[in-house]
Design a protein around this motif. Structure first.
Motif, PDB file in Angstrom:
ATOM      1  N   THR A 439       0.934  -1.306   0.107  1.00  0.00           N
ATOM      2  CA  THR A 439      -0.039  -0.011  -0.162  1.00  0.00           C
ATOM      3  C   THR A 439       1.024   1.217   0.137  1.00  0.00           C
ATOM      4  OG1 THR A 439      -0.150   0.203   2.556  1.00  0.00           O
ATOM      5  CG2 THR A 439      -1.733  -1.300   1.383  1.00  0.00           C
ATOM      6  N   ILE A 440       1.969   1.050   0.114  1.00  0.00           N
ATOM      7  CA  ILE A 440       3.062   2.230   0.277  1.00  0.00           C
ATOM      8  C   ILE A 440       3.958   2.125  -0.790  1.00  0.00           C
ATOM      9  CG2 ILE A 440       4.648   3.811   1.615  1.00  0.00           C
ATOM     10  CD1 ILE A 440       3.094   2.677   4.257  1.00  0.00           C
ATOM     11  N   ASN A 441       3.772   2.875  -2.087  1.00  0.00           N
ATOM     12  CA  ASN A 441       4.560   2.641  -3.164  1.00  0.00           C
ATOM     13  C   ASN A 441       4.836   1.588  -3.955  1.00  0.00           C
ATOM     14  OD1 ASN A 441       5.216   5.625  -2.762  1.00  0.00           O
ATOM     15  ND2 ASN A 441       6.634   5.270  -1.431  1.00  0.00           N
ATOM     16  N   ASN A 442       4.192   0.476  -3.691  1.00  0.00           N
ATOM     17  CA  ASN A 442       3.982  -0.497  -4.589  1.00  0.00           C
ATOM     18  C   ASN A 442       2.548  -0.822  -4.653  1.00  0.00           C
ATOM     19  OD1 ASN A 442       5.093  -2.793  -5.776  1.00  0.00           O
ATOM     20  ND2 ASN A 442       5.037  -4.037  -3.979  1.00  0.00           N
ATOM     21  N   GLU A 443       1.784  -0.173  -4.989  1.00  0.00           N
ATOM     22  CA  GLU A 443       0.339  -0.431  -5.201  1.00  0.00           C
ATOM     23  C   GLU A 443      -0.151  -1.350  -6.065  1.00  0.00           C
ATOM     24  OE1 GLU A 443       1.107   3.755  -3.463  1.00  0.00           O
ATOM     25  OE2 GLU A 443       1.764   2.510  -4.995  1.00  0.00           O
ATOM     26  N   TRP A 444       0.614  -1.157  -7.229  1.00  0.00           N
ATOM     27  CA  TRP A 444       0.160  -2.073  -8.294  1.00  0.00           C
ATOM     28  C   TRP A 444       0.567  -3.575  -8.080  1.00  0.00           C
ATOM     29  CZ3 TRP A 444      -4.058  -1.296 -10.943  1.00  0.00           C
ATOM     30  CH2 TRP A 444      -4.337   0.002 -11.230  1.00  0.00           C
ATOM     31  N   GLU A 466      -1.185   5.964 -10.933  1.00  0.00           N
ATOM     32  CA  GLU A 466       0.230   5.394 -10.925  1.00  0.00           C
ATOM     33  C   GLU A 466       0.234   4.768  -9.560  1.00  0.00           C
ATOM     34  OE1 GLU A 466       1.990   4.826 -13.654  1.00  0.00           O
ATOM     35  OE2 GLU A 466       0.739   6.054 -14.839  1.00  0.00           O
ATOM     36  N   HIS A 467      -0.518   5.229  -8.516  1.00  0.00           N
ATOM     37  CA  HIS A 467      -0.178   4.850  -7.139  1.00  0.00           C
ATOM     38  C   HIS A 467      -1.546   4.841  -6.641  1.00  0.00           C
ATOM     39  CE1 HIS A 467       4.042   5.271  -6.960  1.00  0.00           C
ATOM     40  NE2 HIS A 467       3.678   6.360  -7.727  1.00  0.00           N
ATOM     41  N   PRO A 468      -2.522   3.796  -6.967  1.00  0.00           N
ATOM     42  CA  PRO A 468      -3.878   3.710  -6.579  1.00  0.00           C
ATOM     43  C   PRO A 468      -4.140   3.690  -5.180  1.00  0.00           C
ATOM     44  CG  PRO A 468      -3.342   1.690  -7.591  1.00  0.00           C
ATOM     45  CD  PRO A 468      -1.899   2.691  -7.615  1.00  0.00           C
TER      46      PRO A 468
END
Length: 598
Positions: A439-444, A466-468
C-alpha cells in the motif's frame, strides 16, 4: 472603456470544461472582444462550446507558453486594431473564477495611476528573483499598448520550450519597468506574504477572503502534494472549497476539472476525503428513503456467523443479497437468514469463478443498477499470509470500517446522502503487517499491465492512477450508478480466472481491486476513506509508527535505532517493486509472485 481580452487555452484532449466557459463569459462582461488562443487542438465538443460562448478563437501549434500564444493573437488581430483599444487583457486557463466579479477589480484599479497592472505582485525572493506581476492576468493600458517599446517586445518573443525561459512573467515586468513604465498590482504588500512569497497557491484561501481575490489558481489543487506538505499541513484545497461553496461560483466546475485531469489517489489526498464517523445512532430517518442493499459473497462455511454479526448493522429498510458457490452453503444461509435485519434476504448461487468480483458485478448486476446505496463485502482468510493472524486482522479491518455498528452504518448513509459528489466510501489503506509493503509505493504489485488492459477495454479517459488508493480487500460502500463505466464491456464469468487460483497476485481480480476508484472517477465521482471513530486512534498510531521508522531509515545518522525487521521489510518492498516494474515493462506479469522469492 474599450477592451480586448486574449485568453490562452490548452487541454490534453482539447476538452473545454465549464470552468473555462464561465471565465470567458465573465471576460465578455468587461471586454468588447475576447479571443481564445488554442495551443494545440480542440475536440468537436470544445469547438461547439466556444461557439456557444460567442468568442473568437483559433488554434495554433502548441509551441511556447502563454506569451507565444498572445503574440500570435496580436499579430492575427493586427496592431492597428489592437491599438484602437484602451486596454489589453492578457490571461490564460490556469485559473478558476472569477469568484468575485471582475468589475470590482477594474473599479478599484481605475483609481490607481499606472501603465500596466496585474492581480498579484510576487515579492522578491532573496537575490535570485526580483518582484514581478504574475502573468495569468495582466492589463495593459493605452500608453504602454501604443508604445514602440511594447511592439518591439512582442517582435522579440520567440517560442520557448517551457515556462521558465526568456520571456517569462518575471522578464515581462522587469523589461517594461526598466523602460520607464509603471506597474501596480490589485494586491500589493499582501499580509500573508510574510508567511510565503507565492500566496496565491498555498494560501489561496487567505487571499480570497482577505482581498476578495477574483481568481483561484488551479495549482492550489493540482500541484504536487509534496509542495504543500513541505511547508504546511496541506489544508489549502479543503479550506478553499469551504469558502467557494459560500459564493456564487459553481464548485462543481472545479470538481469536473480535477476529476478529469488528476489521478484518483491524488484527488483523495489533496481534498482530504477521509471521514471519521461516530458509532452511535443520531441520524434522521430521511436517509432511509433511498434504496439500500448489501451484497455479500460467502465462501467459508465457518465464517457465516461472523458475516451475520456484521450484517446485523444494516438498517431494516435495506435488502440483503448473499451469493454462494455451493448448495450446502446456500442451505446454511436459507436456514439462518432470519437472523438478518433486512426486509428481504435473497440467496443466489454462482459458479466458482470470479469470486466476489463476479458476485458483486455479474450475479448481482441487477442490484448494482437499481439501488442507490450499496455495501459490498465478502468473508476472507487470506491463507497466503502467515501466520493466519495477519489474515484475521485484514478481515476485521475491512468489515469494521464498513459495518462496525448500526449507528455507524446510518452515519455512512447520511454522509452518502449529503455528499452526492462522492461515489465510493472505502476503508483506509492497510498500513500493518505484510500489506504495508504494497500500500506504500508498491500499490500495483505487478498488476499494472492487466489494469491498463482493463482501462482500454472500458474506454476510460481519466488519468491512469500510478499509485492507486485501493479498497484493499474489495469491501466498500458505493453508489450503484457510479459503477456504470464497468459495464461498457460485456463481462462474462469466463473473463475471470478458473479456480483454484495458481497465484496470490497478478490476476484480473487483483487488477480490478485497485481500479475501483478510477471507475468511480470515470463516472464523475470522487472516492473517500471512511472509518468509525472507535478505530481512528488505532489507524493514526499505526501510521505514526510507520512514518517514524521510515523516517529513521531516511536519516542515516539514526540508522542504528531501527529494528532490523523494519529494515528488511523496507528493503524487501523496494526490491519487489523494482522486479515488478521490470516484469510490467516486459509484459510477463502473469502468475508471477515475487514475494515468494524472499
Amino acid at each position: 472603456m474599450k477592451r480586448l481580452a486574449l485568453y490562452t487555452f490548452w487541454e490534453h484532449n482539447g476538452f473545454v470544461r465549464n470552468y473555462v466557459t464561465f471565465y470567458l463569459n465573465a471576460l465578455k462582461n468587461i471586454a468588447d472582444k475576447v479571443i481564445v488562443i488554442v495551443n494545440g487542438s480542440l475536440s468537436d465538443d470544445g469547438v461547439r462550446k466556444l461557439q456557444e460562448v460567442q468568442v473568437d478563437f483559433f488554434a495554433r501549434e502548441n509551441s511556447g507558453p502563454d506569451f507565444s500564444g498572445w503574440k500570435a493573437a496580436l499579430e492575427r488581430e493586427g496592431w492597428e486594431r489592437v491599438r484602437a483599444y484602451d486596454e489589453l487583457i492578457l490571461c490564460d486557463s490556469s485559473c478558476y473564477g472569477p469568484v468575485f466579479p471582475f468589475t470590482d477589480v477594474f473599479d478599484a484599479m481605475a483609481e490607481r495611476d499606472c501603465d500596466f497592472w496585474g492581480l498579484y505582485r510576487h515579492p522578491a525572493c532573496g537575490g535570485h528573483s526580483p518582484a514581478y506581476l504574475q502573468s495569468y492576468f495582466l492589463v495593459i493600458r493605452k500608453k504602454l499598448l501604443c508604445s514602440q517599446d511594447f511592439f518591439q517586445y512582442w517582435q522579440s518573443v520567440k517560442p520557448a520550450p517551457h515556462w521558465d525561459d526568456a520571456h517569462s512573467e518575471i522578464h515581462f515586468t522587469q523589461h517594461f519597468e526598466k523602460k520607464g513604465f509603471s506597474s501596480q498590482a490589485y494586491v500589493e504588500n499582501c499580509k500573508s506574504a510574510e508567511l510565503i512569497e507565492n500566496v496565491t497557491i498555498p494560501l489561496a484561501h487567505k487571499i480570497l477572503l482577505e482581498n476578495r481575490f477574483p481568481l483561484i489558481r488551479r495549482k492550489s489543487f493540482t500541484e504536487d502534494y509534496e509542495y504543500f506538505f513541505d511547508v504546511g499541513n496541506v489544508s489549502q484545497a479543503k479550506e478553499l472549497l469551504e469558502i467557494i461553496k459560500k459564493t456564487s461560483f459553481p464548485v462543481e466546475y472545479i470538481y469536473e476539472d480535477i476529476l478529469q485531469t488528476m489521478q484518483a489517489s491524488d484527488i483523495r489526498k489533496i481534498l482530504h476525503h477521509t471521514f471519521v464517523l461516530k458509532d452511535e445512532d443520531s441520524i434522521s430517518q430521511d436517509i432511509l428513503q433511498n434504496k439500500i442493499a448489501i451484497i455479500v459473497f460467502s465462501y467459508f462455511e465457518d465464517l457465516v456467523d461472523e458475516d451475520i454479526s456484521y450484517m446485523q448493522s444494516m438498517p431494516q429498510e435495506s435488502d440483503a443479497f448473499i451469493v454462494v458457490i455451493s448448495d450446502n452453503l446456500k442451505d446454511i444461509w436459507e436456514q439462518k437468514k432470519n437472523a438478518l435485519p433486512n426486509k428481504t434476504v435473497c440467496v443466489r448461487k454462482q459458479l466458482n469463478r470470479g469470486r466476489n468480483e463476479s458476485a458483486y458485478w455479474l450475479t448481482c448486476r441487477d442490484v448494482i443498477e437499481s439501488y442507490d446505496f450499496i455495501c459490498v463485502a465478502h468473508d476472507k482468510k487470506t491463507p497466503s499470509s502467515w501466520p493466519p493472524i495477519k489474515g484475521y486482522h485484514f478481515n476485521r479491518h475491512c468489515w469494521k470500517n464498513i459495518l462496525k455498528s448500526p449507528g455507524y452504518v446510518r452515519a455512512i448513509l447520511a454522509l452518502m446522502a449529503s455528499r452526492p459528489e462522492i461515489g465510493m466510501f472505502m476503508p483506509p489503506a492497510l498500513v500493518f503487517a505484510d500489506w504495508r509493503n504494497n500500500t506504500i509505493n508498491n500499490e500495483w504489485a505487478g498488476n499494472e499491465c492487466l489494469a491498463k488492459n482493463i482501462y482500454a477495454r472500458l474506454n476510460m479517459h481519466i488519468p491512469f492512477d500510478e499509485h492507486p488508493d485501493a479498497p484493499w480487500g474489495t469491501m466498500f460502500w458505493l453508489r450503484g450508478k457510479a459503477m456504470a463505466p464497468f459495464y461498457r464491456y460485456d463481462w462474462t464469468v469466463q473473463d475471470f480466472p478458473e479456480e483454484p487460483l495458481r497465484a496470490v497476485n497478478g490476476t484480473i481480480l487483483h487488477a480490478l481491486e485497485r481500479m475501483y476508484p478510477m471507475i468511480m472517477q470515470e463516472a464523475g465521482y470522487f472516492s473517500a476513506w471512511v472509518m468509525p471513530s472507535s478505530e481512528a486512534d488505532i489507524h493514526l498510531d499505526n501510521i505514526y509508527h510507520l512514518a517514524k521508522y521510515y523516517g529513521l531509515i531516511l536519516n542515516g545518522e539514526n540508522i542504528k535505532n531501527v529494528n532490523s525487521r523494519h529494515v528488511k521489510n523496507i528493503l524487501k518492498s523496494y526490491i519487489i517493486r523494482k522486479l515488478n516494474n521490470v516484469a510490467n515493462k516486459l509484459s510477463i506479469t502473469k502468475n508471477l509472485n515475487f514475494n515468494g522469492i524472499w
